[in-house]
Design a protein around this motif. Structure first.
Motif, PDB file in Angstrom:
ATOM      1  N   VAL A  49       0.840  -1.200   0.000  1.00  0.00           N
ATOM      2  CA  VAL A  49       0.000   0.000   0.000  1.00  0.00           C
ATOM      3  C   VAL A  49       0.877   1.253   0.000  1.00  0.00           C
ATOM      4  O   VAL A  49       0.574   2.223  -0.698  1.00  0.00           O
ATOM      5  N   GLU A  50       1.991   1.227   0.734  1.00  0.00           N
ATOM      6  CA  GLU A  50       2.898   2.372   0.727  1.00  0.00           C
ATOM      7  C   GLU A  50       3.482   2.588  -0.662  1.00  0.00           C
ATOM      8  O   GLU A  50       3.668   3.731  -1.105  1.00  0.00           O
ATOM      9  N   SER A  51       3.735   1.502  -1.368  1.00  0.00           N
ATOM     10  CA  SER A  51       4.205   1.600  -2.748  1.00  0.00           C
ATOM     11  C   SER A  51       3.144   2.270  -3.625  1.00  0.00           C
ATOM     12  O   SER A  51       3.452   3.117  -4.467  1.00  0.00           O
ATOM     13  N   ARG A  52       1.902   1.914  -3.380  1.00  0.00           N
ATOM     14  CA  ARG A  52       0.800   2.524  -4.141  1.00  0.00           C
ATOM     15  C   ARG A  52       0.681   4.017  -3.822  1.00  0.00           C
ATOM     16  O   ARG A  52       0.395   4.831  -4.706  1.00  0.00           O
ATOM     17  N   ILE A  53       0.924   4.385  -2.567  1.00  0.00           N
ATOM     18  CA  ILE A  53       0.893   5.801  -2.196  1.00  0.00           C
ATOM     19  C   ILE A  53       1.956   6.561  -2.983  1.00  0.00           C
ATOM     20  O   ILE A  53       1.691   7.658  -3.490  1.00  0.00           O
ATOM     21  N   GLN A  54       3.141   5.972  -3.105  1.00  0.00           N
ATOM     22  CA  GLN A  54       4.203   6.611  -3.882  1.00  0.00           C
ATOM     23  C   GLN A  54       3.759   6.817  -5.327  1.00  0.00           C
ATOM     24  O   GLN A  54       3.996   7.874  -5.915  1.00  0.00           O
ATOM     25  N   GLN A  55       3.106   5.814  -5.890  1.00  0.00           N
ATOM     26  CA  GLN A  55       2.602   5.938  -7.261  1.00  0.00           C
ATOM     27  C   GLN A  55       1.578   7.062  -7.355  1.00  0.00           C
ATOM     28  O   GLN A  55       1.610   7.865  -8.292  1.00  0.00           O
ATOM     29  N   LEU A  56       0.662   7.097  -6.390  1.00  0.00           N
ATOM     30  CA  LEU A  56      -0.358   8.152  -6.387  1.00  0.00           C
ATOM     31  C   LEU A  56       0.281   9.534  -6.329  1.00  0.00           C
ATOM     32  O   LEU A  56      -0.119  10.444  -7.059  1.00  0.00           O
ATOM     33  N   GLU A  57       1.278   9.673  -5.462  1.00  0.00           N
ATOM     34  CA  GLU A  57       1.922  10.979  -5.300  1.00  0.00           C
ATOM     35  C   GLU A  57       2.703  11.374  -6.546  1.00  0.00           C
ATOM     36  O   GLU A  57       2.776  12.558  -6.883  1.00  0.00           O
ATOM     37  N   ASN A  58       3.280  10.392  -7.233  1.00  0.00           N
ATOM     38  CA  ASN A  58       4.002  10.694  -8.468  1.00  0.00           C
ATOM     39  C   ASN A  58       3.050  11.050  -9.605  1.00  0.00           C
ATOM     40  O   ASN A  58       3.345  11.928 -10.411  1.00  0.00           O
ATOM     41  N   GLU A  59       1.922  10.361  -9.661  1.00  0.00           N
ATOM     42  CA  GLU A  59       0.944  10.604 -10.723  1.00  0.00           C
ATOM     43  C   GLU A  59       0.107  11.843 -10.459  1.00  0.00           C
ATOM     44  O   GLU A  59      -0.303  12.535 -11.387  1.00  0.00           O
ATOM     45  N   GLU A  60      -0.167  12.096  -9.202  1.00  0.00           N
ATOM     46  CA  GLU A  60      -1.046  13.197  -8.798  1.00  0.00           C
ATOM     47  C   GLU A  60      -0.336  14.028  -7.725  1.00  0.00           C
ATOM     48  O   GLU A  60      -0.527  13.809  -6.536  1.00  0.00           O
ATOM     49  N   PRO A  61       0.491  14.999  -8.132  1.00  0.00           N
ATOM     50  CA  PRO A  61       1.298  15.749  -7.158  1.00  0.00           C
ATOM     51  C   PRO A  61       0.477  16.443  -6.055  1.00  0.00           C
ATOM     52  O   PRO A  61       0.990  16.697  -4.980  1.00  0.00           O
ATOM     53  N   GLN A  62      -0.785  16.704  -6.308  1.00  0.00           N
ATOM     54  CA  GLN A  62      -1.600  17.366  -5.282  1.00  0.00           C
ATOM     55  C   GLN A  62      -1.815  16.469  -4.054  1.00  0.00           C
ATOM     56  O   GLN A  62      -2.202  16.947  -3.007  1.00  0.00           O
ATOM     57  N   TYR A  63      -1.542  15.187  -4.174  1.00  0.00           N
ATOM     58  CA  TYR A  63      -1.696  14.263  -3.048  1.00  0.00           C
ATOM     59  C   TYR A  63      -0.494  14.263  -2.118  1.00  0.00           C
ATOM     60  O   TYR A  63      -0.549  13.709  -1.034  1.00  0.00           O
ATOM     61  N   LYS A  64       0.624  14.831  -2.538  1.00  0.00           N
ATOM     62  CA  LYS A  64       1.837  14.817  -1.698  1.00  0.00           C
ATOM     63  C   LYS A  64       1.569  15.542  -0.389  1.00  0.00           C
ATOM     64  O   LYS A  64       0.971  16.594  -0.356  1.00  0.00           O
ATOM     65  N   GLY A  65       2.033  14.920   0.685  1.00  0.00           N
ATOM     66  CA  GLY A  65       1.924  15.547   1.992  1.00  0.00           C
ATOM     67  C   GLY A  65       0.627  15.325   2.715  1.00  0.00           C
ATOM     68  O   GLY A  65       0.470  15.722   3.862  1.00  0.00           O
ATOM     69  N   PHE A  66      -0.334  14.655   2.101  1.00  0.00           N
ATOM     70  CA  PHE A  66      -1.600  14.391   2.773  1.00  0.00           C
ATOM     71  C   PHE A  66      -1.465  13.271   3.748  1.00  0.00           C
ATOM     72  O   PHE A  66      -0.723  12.385   3.641  1.00  0.00           O
TER      73      PHE A  66
END
Length: 66
Positions: A49-66
């Motif tokens: 799941v943490e790997s998926r979070i990294q993917q989300l943050e790379n694909e959708e920069p607005q998710y970084k830091g949430f």
């Protein structure tokens, strides 16, 4: 979405810690093995799941830091 996934990771880590505590606190070897295996599996899920979070943050920069 990312904040919900991160909340899920926090919950999984809490569950993993509880399972590890249960494994340490029981004298029953069968139960100890069950809790240890469950904690290990939970840890693997956390990593996925943490790997998926990294993917989300790379694909959708607005998710970084949430």
């Amino acid at each position: 979405m990312a904040s919900q996934v991160k909340t899920c990771v926090a919950s999984l880590k809490s569950a993993q810690a509880s399972l590890e505590t249960f494994a340490l606190s029981t004298q029953n070897q069968q139960a100890k093995q069950l809790f240890t295996d469950a904690a290990t599996q939970t840890g693997q899920i956390v990593q996925q799941v943490e790997s998926r979070i990294q993917q989300l943050e790379n694909e959708e920069p607005q998710y970084k830091g949430f």
